[in-house]
Design a protein around this motif. Sequence first.
Motif: not given
Length: 317
Positions: A22-41, A95-100
């Motif tokens: 369902g929508p409250d599944s803990i799996l939905r938090h895994l969406y943050l992993v690729p999102t943060v990865c793309a943002a940092l790179t 924040l990543a853009d500003d740091g670079r």
Amino acid sequence: MIALPLAMVVVVAGAMALTDHGPDSILRHLYLVPTVCAALTRGAVAGGLIGALAGLLHAPVVLPSVERAGLTPQTLDGLLSLGFPVLAGLLVGYLADDGRAHAARLDAILAIQRRLAHPGSLEEALAAAAEEVRVTLGARRVALLVGHDVQTAARASVPVGTVVDPGSAAAFTLVTGQAVWSRDLRSDPRLPSERALAPSPIRAGALPLASGVGVIGVMAVEWAGELTRATRAGAEELALHVGLAVENVRLTLRQRGVLIATDYLVNSGGVIFAAQEQLIKTPQHLHVPEAMLGDRVAVDRWLAEHAGAFTALAELA
């Protein structure tokens, strides 16, 4: 590099669909992993896009639950989770853009200081610094002027041969010491000498080069595209460091000696010790007595008697 975050989003969405979470599944938090990865790179744009994709892929899980159960704490949490990856991607990417960008400015400042410290003329050093400024700021044209008058100031520009008119923004800044920013250089009513037809607006800024003694020059920069707040802040930061670096070069050139006197120069005006282009005024008690002038033997004897005092005077240089 963007392929990995995309693949991770698809895998997470597939896992939630196959396991019927369902929508409250803990799996939905895994969406943050690729999102943060793309943002940092890749920065804010990539982070926001991956976050939006994650929200869209999660929508088929959240929206049916809202339709069946209405707004409950669980479904409301699921709705919030649709937009959270977007916000996380934009914030982390910003924040990543500003740091670079800050790291790039620091690299440019070090490069400018090294080039200005390199032996050579002031014009050559300014030309190297202008190129560093242009590359760092992504500018169309850069001109550096050192002096108090636009006609006589030492200058360097990229491209070479850029003309700085007496009625330009750079000339105004050189005279007044005030920074000038223009959203369209060629239609700005404050700058009549810059007026001309152009297919697109030219953003520009003229920033004073300041040091401990005041304004010593100006840095004029032009951009063909939009001027972001970060780029403007970067230009102001570079102008500050360029001004200090240029003043150091001027002091070095002023102190660099063309004559080092290792003996005493005697003439009718007294004894002059010259070192590193500095003149140390001869103390009154070390002036050659007028009665001895013209008598070489007497002058040589007098100099021998006062050799210790002259040695102490030489050590002041």
